[in-house]
Scaffold this motif. Structure first.
Motif, short mmCIF file in Angstrom:
data_model
loop_
_atom_site.label_atom_id
_atom_site.label_comp_id
_atom_site.label_asym_id
_atom_site.label_seq_id
_atom_site.Cartn_x
_atom_site.Cartn_y
_atom_site.Cartn_z
N ALA A 203 -68.86 121.78 -29.98
CA ALA A 203 -68.48 123.08 -30.53
C ALA A 203 -69.69 123.99 -30.69
O ALA A 203 -69.62 125.19 -30.36
N MET A 204 -70.79 123.45 -31.16
CA MET A 204 -71.98 124.27 -31.34
C MET A 204 -72.61 124.67 -30.01
O MET A 204 -73.18 125.75 -29.89
N ALA A 205 -72.48 123.79 -29.01
CA ALA A 205 -73.04 124.12 -27.69
C ALA A 205 -72.27 125.23 -27.01
O ALA A 205 -72.84 126.03 -26.26
N THR A 206 -70.97 125.30 -27.27
CA THR A 206 -70.11 126.28 -26.60
C THR A 206 -69.67 127.42 -27.49
O THR A 206 -69.19 128.44 -26.99
N GLY A 207 -69.80 127.24 -28.80
CA GLY A 207 -69.29 128.23 -29.73
C GLY A 207 -67.79 128.20 -29.86
O GLY A 207 -67.18 129.13 -30.39
N SER A 208 -67.17 127.12 -29.41
CA SER A 208 -65.71 127.03 -29.37
C SER A 208 -65.20 125.82 -30.14
O SER A 208 -65.62 124.69 -29.88
N ILE A 209 -64.27 126.06 -31.04
CA ILE A 209 -63.63 124.97 -31.76
C ILE A 209 -62.82 124.09 -30.82
O ILE A 209 -62.64 122.89 -31.06
N TRP A 210 -62.34 124.68 -29.71
CA TRP A 210 -61.51 123.92 -28.77
C TRP A 210 -62.32 122.85 -28.04
O TRP A 210 -61.80 121.78 -27.72
N ALA A 211 -63.58 123.13 -27.81
CA ALA A 211 -64.45 122.10 -27.23
C ALA A 211 -64.59 120.94 -28.21
O ALA A 211 -64.64 119.77 -27.81
N GLY A 212 -64.63 121.27 -29.49
CA GLY A 212 -64.66 120.22 -30.50
C GLY A 212 -63.42 119.35 -30.44
O GLY A 212 -63.50 118.12 -30.51
N GLY A 213 -62.26 119.98 -30.31
CA GLY A 213 -61.02 119.21 -30.20
C GLY A 213 -61.01 118.30 -29.00
O GLY A 213 -60.60 117.13 -29.07
N LEU A 214 -61.48 118.81 -27.86
CA LEU A 214 -61.52 118.02 -26.63
C LEU A 214 -62.42 116.81 -26.79
O LEU A 214 -62.05 115.68 -26.43
N PHE A 215 -63.61 117.00 -27.36
CA PHE A 215 -64.55 115.89 -27.50
C PHE A 215 -64.11 114.92 -28.60
O PHE A 215 -64.47 113.74 -28.56
N GLY A 216 -63.34 115.41 -29.56
CA GLY A 216 -62.75 114.49 -30.52
C GLY A 216 -61.77 113.54 -29.85
O GLY A 216 -61.78 112.33 -30.11
N VAL A 217 -60.96 114.06 -28.94
CA VAL A 217 -60.01 113.21 -28.20
C VAL A 217 -60.77 112.24 -27.30
O VAL A 217 -60.44 111.04 -27.24
N LEU A 218 -61.78 112.73 -26.60
CA LEU A 218 -62.57 111.84 -25.75
C LEU A 218 -63.24 110.74 -26.57
O LEU A 218 -63.29 109.58 -26.15
N GLY A 219 -63.72 111.10 -27.75
CA GLY A 219 -64.34 110.10 -28.61
C GLY A 219 -63.37 109.03 -29.04
O GLY A 219 -63.71 107.83 -29.07
N ALA A 220 -62.15 109.42 -29.36
CA ALA A 220 -61.14 108.44 -29.78
C ALA A 220 -60.81 107.48 -28.65
O ALA A 220 -60.70 106.26 -28.86
N LEU A 221 -60.63 108.00 -27.44
CA LEU A 221 -60.25 107.15 -26.31
C LEU A 221 -61.41 106.25 -25.88
O LEU A 221 -61.21 105.07 -25.58
N LEU A 222 -62.61 106.80 -25.85
CA LEU A 222 -63.77 105.99 -25.47
C LEU A 222 -64.07 104.93 -26.52
O LEU A 222 -64.45 103.81 -26.19
N GLY A 223 -63.90 105.28 -27.79
CA GLY A 223 -64.11 104.31 -28.85
C GLY A 223 -63.17 103.13 -28.72
O GLY A 223 -63.57 101.97 -28.94
N ASP A 224 -61.93 103.40 -28.36
CA ASP A 224 -60.97 102.32 -28.13
C ASP A 224 -61.41 101.45 -26.96
O ASP A 224 -61.35 100.21 -27.03
N PHE A 225 -61.89 102.08 -25.90
CA PHE A 225 -62.35 101.34 -24.72
C PHE A 225 -63.53 100.44 -25.06
O PHE A 225 -63.53 99.24 -24.75
N PHE A 226 -64.55 101.01 -25.71
CA PHE A 226 -65.74 100.21 -26.04
C PHE A 226 -65.41 99.12 -27.06
O PHE A 226 -65.96 98.02 -27.01
N GLY A 227 -64.51 99.43 -27.99
CA GLY A 227 -64.13 98.45 -28.98
C GLY A 227 -63.50 97.21 -28.36
O GLY A 227 -63.75 96.09 -28.79
N LYS A 228 -62.70 97.42 -27.33
CA LYS A 228 -62.01 96.30 -26.70
C LYS A 228 -62.88 95.56 -25.69
O LYS A 228 -62.69 94.37 -25.47
#
Length: 256
Positions: A203-228
């Protein structure tokens, strides 16, 4: 780059992290972030690469000795009244400071604290655990996928918003780390710091809250992958640290 005093302090931080437990030490880092004491939160006192990583390694060592499950990072290891367990925490704490400083000094284009946490956990697995680093990955069911996406979106949006309003990239991380107190004491609670921090950075790199939402989703999915895949062994290799390191690398290389 680092002094004998800093190494000694990190040795102490690793011992403390082992004594109170890896997850409690990480929660303290979150509390200190919210108290605007980031030098303590990311330095020798409660830096995740020092206190948390020291606690993780000490827990793995306790597991090798048959005293505790090697991946039970909630357990304060002072319960065993064993100085050798605490010494392992201190050694990994001091090593964590050295490795992080070296990585940062080399200009490594990612979160060097998170990368050090991940590397420390891998080394502890190889030294004290069964040495197995990778396991199979089973795709989550549709219910879990929806949950991960919704959680990631929500945390990503609010963390991105908070970072843009406060101009503070780690405020969401501090909130997320502190809320792990629910997991510590109630045995259940969302782990979201690997959603919050990449979301804030994006969000800070782009100035967009929507980028934050996208990376939040990516973080959740990647976290599940690495966890397993990475936690199929008998010690703890931190999925959030791996996720933060990878997503921060993407933000740094392609969005900054």
């Amino acid at each position: 780059m680092f002094s004998a005093v800093e190494i000694a302090a990190a040795f102490g931080g690793g011992i403390l992290g082992a004594a109170i437990g890896a997850l409690p030490a990480f929660i303290m880092a979150g509390v200190l972030v919210l108290a605007n004491m980031t030098d303590l939160a990311f330095g020798p006192y409660f830096g995740p690469h020092i206190a948390f990583a020291g606690g993780v390694a000490a827990t793995a060592f306790a597991g090798k000795r048959g005293l505790e499950a090697g991946n039970n990072i909630l357990m304060p290891l002072a319960k065993f009244n064993d100085g050798y367990i605490l010494l392992v925490g201190g050694i990994f704490g001091a090593a964590g400071l050295v490795v992080q400083k070296l990585l940062a000094g080399m200009g490594t284009p990612t979160d060097t604290v998170a990368l050090t946490v991940a590397l420390s956990g891998i080394i502890a697995r190889l030294v004290f655990g069964n040495g197995k680093l990778f396991g199979g990955y089973a795709m989550p069911d549709s219910r879990t996928v929806v949950f991960l996406i919704v959680l990631g979106l929500g945390v990503g949006l609010i963390s991105g918003y908070a970072s843009l309003v406060t101009k503070n990239a780690v405020i969401g991380f501090g909130v997320a780390a502190t809320t792990l107190i629910f997991l510590q004491f109630m045995g259940v609670g969302p782990v979201t710091h690997h959603l919050a921090l990449p979301a804030a950075l994006a969000a800070m790199a782009t100035g967009s809250i929507w980028a934050g939402g996208l990376f939040g989703v990516l973080g959740a999915l990647l976290g599940d992958f690495f966890g397993k895949t990475m936690n199929s062994g008998d010690t703890h290799v931190d999925p959030p640290a791996l996720t933060i390191a990878l997503l921060t690398l993407i933000v740094t290389l392609f969005m900054s």
